[in-house]
Scaffold this motif. Sequence first.
Motif, PDB file in Angstrom:
ATOM      1  N   GLN A   1      -1.059   5.220  21.585  1.00  0.00           N
ATOM      2  CA  GLN A   1      -2.406   5.513  21.109  1.00  0.00           C
ATOM      3  C   GLN A   1      -2.537   5.194  19.611  1.00  0.00           C
ATOM      4  O   GLN A   1      -3.632   5.149  19.078  1.00  0.00           O
ATOM      5  CB  GLN A   1      -2.751   6.974  21.364  1.00  0.00           C
ATOM      6  CG  GLN A   1      -1.739   7.930  20.762  1.00  0.00           C
ATOM      7  CD  GLN A   1      -1.855   9.335  21.313  1.00  0.00           C
ATOM      8  OE1 GLN A   1      -2.871   9.708  21.857  1.00  0.00           O
ATOM      9  NE2 GLN A   1      -0.800  10.124  21.166  1.00  0.00           N
TER      10      GLN A   1
ATOM     11  N   ASN B   1       0.845  19.447  23.831  1.00  0.00           N
ATOM     12  CA  ASN B   1       0.664  18.806  22.529  1.00  0.00           C
ATOM     13  C   ASN B   1       1.717  19.310  21.545  1.00  0.00           C
ATOM     14  O   ASN B   1       2.029  20.493  21.506  1.00  0.00           O
ATOM     15  CB  ASN B   1      -0.718  19.137  21.938  1.00  0.00           C
ATOM     16  CG  ASN B   1      -1.842  18.461  22.683  1.00  0.00           C
ATOM     17  OD1 ASN B   1      -2.815  19.090  23.074  1.00  0.00           O
ATOM     18  ND2 ASN B   1      -1.693  17.179  22.919  1.00  0.00           N
TER      19      ASN B   1
ATOM     20  N   ALA C   1      11.035  18.556  14.843  1.00  0.00           N
ATOM     21  CA  ALA C   1      10.180  17.905  15.841  1.00  0.00           C
ATOM     22  C   ALA C   1      10.955  17.752  17.153  1.00  0.00           C
ATOM     23  O   ALA C   1      10.383  17.811  18.237  1.00  0.00           O
ATOM     24  CB  ALA C   1       9.723  16.552  15.338  1.00  0.00           C
TER      25      ALA C   1
ATOM     26  N   LYS D   1       7.054  14.518  22.418  1.00  0.00           N
ATOM     27  CA  LYS D   1       7.135  13.323  23.275  1.00  0.00           C
ATOM     28  C   LYS D   1       7.066  12.036  22.440  1.00  0.00           C
ATOM     29  O   LYS D   1       7.907  11.147  22.582  1.00  0.00           O
ATOM     30  CB  LYS D   1       5.989  13.337  24.313  1.00  0.00           C
ATOM     31  CG  LYS D   1       5.926  14.594  25.158  1.00  0.00           C
ATOM     32  CD  LYS D   1       4.783  14.579  26.143  1.00  0.00           C
ATOM     33  CE  LYS D   1       3.415  14.532  25.519  1.00  0.00           C
ATOM     34  NZ  LYS D   1       3.035  15.739  24.748  1.00  0.00           N
ATOM     35  N   SER D   2       6.040  11.978  21.564  1.00  0.00           N
ATOM     36  CA  SER D   2       5.884  10.746  20.766  1.00  0.00           C
ATOM     37  C   SER D   2       7.073  10.565  19.839  1.00  0.00           C
ATOM     38  O   SER D   2       7.542   9.434  19.620  1.00  0.00           O
ATOM     39  CB  SER D   2       4.617  10.810  19.919  1.00  0.00           C
ATOM     40  OG  SER D   2       3.514  10.968  20.747  1.00  0.00           O
TER      41      SER D   2
ATOM     42  N   SER E   1       4.867  18.799  21.574  1.00  0.00           N
ATOM     43  CA  SER E   1       6.171  19.180  22.122  1.00  0.00           C
ATOM     44  C   SER E   1       7.272  18.175  21.757  1.00  0.00           C
ATOM     45  O   SER E   1       8.449  18.434  21.966  1.00  0.00           O
ATOM     46  CB  SER E   1       6.078  19.339  23.646  1.00  0.00           C
ATOM     47  OG  SER E   1       5.572  18.156  24.217  1.00  0.00           O
TER      48      SER E   1
HETATM   49  N1  LIG Z   1       4.461  11.921  10.939  1.00  0.00           N
HETATM   50  C1  LIG Z   1       4.763  13.199  11.081  1.00  0.00           C
HETATM   51  N2  LIG Z   1       5.200  13.928  10.028  1.00  0.00           N
HETATM   52  C2  LIG Z   1       5.539  15.220  10.154  1.00  0.00           C
HETATM   53  N3  LIG Z   1       5.474  15.885  11.314  1.00  0.00           N
HETATM   54  C3  LIG Z   1       5.056  15.224  12.410  1.00  0.00           C
HETATM   55  C4  LIG Z   1       4.680  13.848  12.346  1.00  0.00           C
HETATM   56  N4  LIG Z   1       4.307  13.457  13.571  1.00  0.00           N
HETATM   57  C5  LIG Z   1       4.444  14.516  14.364  1.00  0.00           C
HETATM   58  N5  LIG Z   1       4.889  15.583  13.675  1.00  0.00           N
HETATM   59  C6  LIG Z   1       5.199  16.919  14.196  1.00  0.00           C
HETATM   60  O1  LIG Z   1       6.253  16.782  15.111  1.00  0.00           O
HETATM   61  C7  LIG Z   1       6.054  17.616  16.238  1.00  0.00           C
HETATM   62  C8  LIG Z   1       6.109  16.775  17.508  1.00  0.00           C
HETATM   63  O2  LIG Z   1       5.011  15.880  17.475  1.00  0.00           O
HETATM   64  P1  LIG Z   1       4.793  14.753  18.566  1.00  0.00           P
HETATM   65  O3  LIG Z   1       3.723  13.853  18.076  1.00  0.00           O
HETATM   66  O4  LIG Z   1       6.093  14.147  18.893  1.00  0.00           O
HETATM   67  O5  LIG Z   1       4.269  15.601  19.796  1.00  0.00           O
HETATM   68  P2  LIG Z   1       3.662  15.090  21.164  1.00  0.00           P
HETATM   69  O6  LIG Z   1       4.334  15.847  22.240  1.00  0.00           O
HETATM   70  O7  LIG Z   1       3.688  13.620  21.248  1.00  0.00           O
HETATM   71  O8  LIG Z   1       2.147  15.601  21.003  1.00  0.00           O
HETATM   72  P3  LIG Z   1       0.813  15.016  21.663  1.00  0.00           P
HETATM   73  O9  LIG Z   1       0.845  15.343  23.119  1.00  0.00           O
HETATM   74  O10 LIG Z   1      -0.270  15.777  20.970  1.00  0.00           O
HETATM   75  O11 LIG Z   1       0.760  13.554  21.378  1.00  0.00           O
HETATM   76  C9  LIG Z   1       4.720  18.303  16.015  1.00  0.00           C
HETATM   77  O12 LIG Z   1       4.987  19.598  15.513  1.00  0.00           O
HETATM   78  C10 LIG Z   1       4.035  17.464  14.993  1.00  0.00           C
HETATM   79  O13 LIG Z   1       3.194  18.246  14.173  1.00  0.00           O
END
Ligand SMILES: Nc1ncnc2c1ncn2[C@@H]1O[C@H](COP(=O)(O)OP(=O)(O)OP(=O)(O)O)[C@@H](O)[C@H]1O
Length: 675
Positions: free
Chosen positions: A479, A433, A413, A437-438, A435
């Motif tokens: 969120q 999405n 991740a 960030k969360s 990438s």
């Molecule tokens: N709880 C989880 N368990 C396993 N994989 C996860 C989990 N949460 C996120 N991921 C994976 O980790 C990677 C990064 O996810 P993350 O949520 O950090 O992206 P993001 O940039 O915040 O996306 P978004 O803009 O859609 O919110 C993604 O490939 C996602 O599928």
Amino acid sequence: MEQKTELPEAGKHASESVEELRLGVWRIFTERETRSLVASWKQFTVLLPIVRKFVLDVYSLGPRLLFLLVLSKVWFGVEDVLLLHFANKLLALIEVGLREGRADTAAVVNAIIGRVVVVAVSACIGHWGSRISPILHNRCVHHFEDLLFSSNLKTDMPTIQANDIDLSLSATPAWNHFENLLELMQTGVQTVILCAYIFRLSSSSQLGPLFVLLCLAQPFLRSLSDKRLWGIAHVLEAIDANYVRLRALKELENDKYRQDILSGNISNYLINEFDRSCQELKDKDMGSPYGLFQRNQSVNFAVAIQLAGDLTMLYYALNAVFNSREFTLTSIAMLQHSESLLRRSFQTGMRELGEGYKGMMFMKRIYDAANVENIVRDGVLEYPRDGSDAAGMSIDLRNVSFVYPGSKSKVKALENVTLSIKSGQLVVLVGANGSGKSTLVKLLARLYDVTSGQVLVNGEDIREYKIRDIRAATASLTQDHHLYPVSLTENIGLGHPSSLADPDMVNDAAGKGGADAFISKLPQGFSTVLDPQNFQYTSQVTRGSEESTRPLVQEANRLVKKIDVSGGERQRVVASRTFMRFNSGKVKLVIADEGSSTLDPKGEWELFKNLRAERQGKTMVLVTHRFGHLTKYADLMLCMKEGHLVETGTHEELMQDPDGEYRKLYDLQANAFST
Ligand SMILES: Nc1ncnc2c1ncn2[C@@H]1O[C@H](COP(=O)(O)OP(=O)(O)OP(=O)(O)O)[C@@H](O)[C@H]1O
């Protein structure tokens, strides 16, 4: 008919000891009976200390009450045998009376009085037992619910994800399982006393101990046939495609699909499909898989069970032929009565043994769930340590990589992320999405620990700090945050629980979060409970027509009707909770991850304005897809792509690179408004 089949290609059995049966619409995986008696005993001994602990826990909830309850169970174990004894005695006295033309009045009266006393004592004990049991029941459920609640709320996210913990485990059946054990004890007492009683009876008829063994033959065989139903894990799965489809279509009756179905005009299609699935299922058995499993026994075994029921009759018939002087009609009747009670008692005991085993497993699950050890370890350092973070938390990431616990994906991740955020900076994190960030902000709030690399807070590894200090210094608005099923006052006030009772603070926070306007329009204002948890029991009214009960049901539905508010309004309440948190005076890091995603443009603009107004003494990391609002205020923009930090700098710097990721994302949004 039982049909043993191979597992589908992909689903190899985890062990040779798993057997698959297909019954009706079900596929049942069950453990082959390969476990030796020694292994079963070993497993039983592993569970015994858990049962002991459970019993001690229940004992601590009401020692005297439990003692009385156990006594009552012992009494009921003895009661049936006493009643039988007095009935048999009466029968024998009547026979003698008939034979000799004169009854022994005193003995008859004694036997009647004995029976009446037993019945009266049982009624009293039953009466008091029925009062004791609910009290212990309540205490027991509260005790174990409490244990599970505090453990569930403290279990961290990696532990849940890595261990696949069942958070839905309820302690409600705890008392029932405990009562099953008491019932088992009661039946055990009854069986042992009955065996002794029958042994005495049969000895006086020269039948010997073999008779007792023959009495137990049928219930023993029956319990063997039931054995596969208890103590052995079953996984049940509906595999019939028509049945699965039928259940899926039935689900569409749910109100949440109504708008889709009506506006999509698809009800006729669905009705036809439902009808077709029903037709195709024909006579396939959809009954309870346990029932099917129970009926699935061989004919020979069923015949053997029935014949075993006649063994005792054969035995005393043979004895009567060769030894007729030892028998009277009364002695045969007495043996028959006693024998049928023993059979019932033994069979009940065997069933309760199965239930008891399930109960022990349940107790183990409760204690396992209550003793889960968190993966995220606590540190020892206090935060903030010195005055160096007075302007806000300073954060450094060094070569941070992260994989979600239990994740099946091979892609990280986050991969090798290195960055530096200075005290008091306003940082905006952007990227497509998925990438990362969360994930990055979750590491900052120490919801997870890095897989490799380091997160430094004020120069120290974040893992060295006390978790509660880091959490107290962090305010998150994401969120993923939800409303709680409690009043809006609490929903906002819980941002800073010790000021929850201060209406001015709650009002002020609601204003800053943009929730005050819609709350003031609700009939119950801040006391409103959105998503209330209502438990409604409806029972069939036997008197009067359905027509006459309908208003009652409608009124009940009106009482529990939810107040619905929009997604944006909910997010405003969550945002208000974050503003409330600032009242603690401890917040050094503010994380907003798409906290404005459902807000209208004005709401979003105001939210960011109010957040910026709180910047004093805080570092802010804001994650957003609509970053136009923020670019001019950001000290640092971080742009992520596929788990990597690809660009960092100010807006102006990042816009310099025409092929850069940030520039692409920015232009996409800007171009949407250009002509
Ligand atoms: N709880 C989880 N368990 C396993 N994989 C996860 C989990 N949460 C996120 N991921 C994976 O980790 C990677 C990064 O996810 P993350 O949520 O950090 O992206 P993001 O940039 O915040 O996306 P978004 O803009 O859609 O919110 C993604 O490939 C996602 O599928």
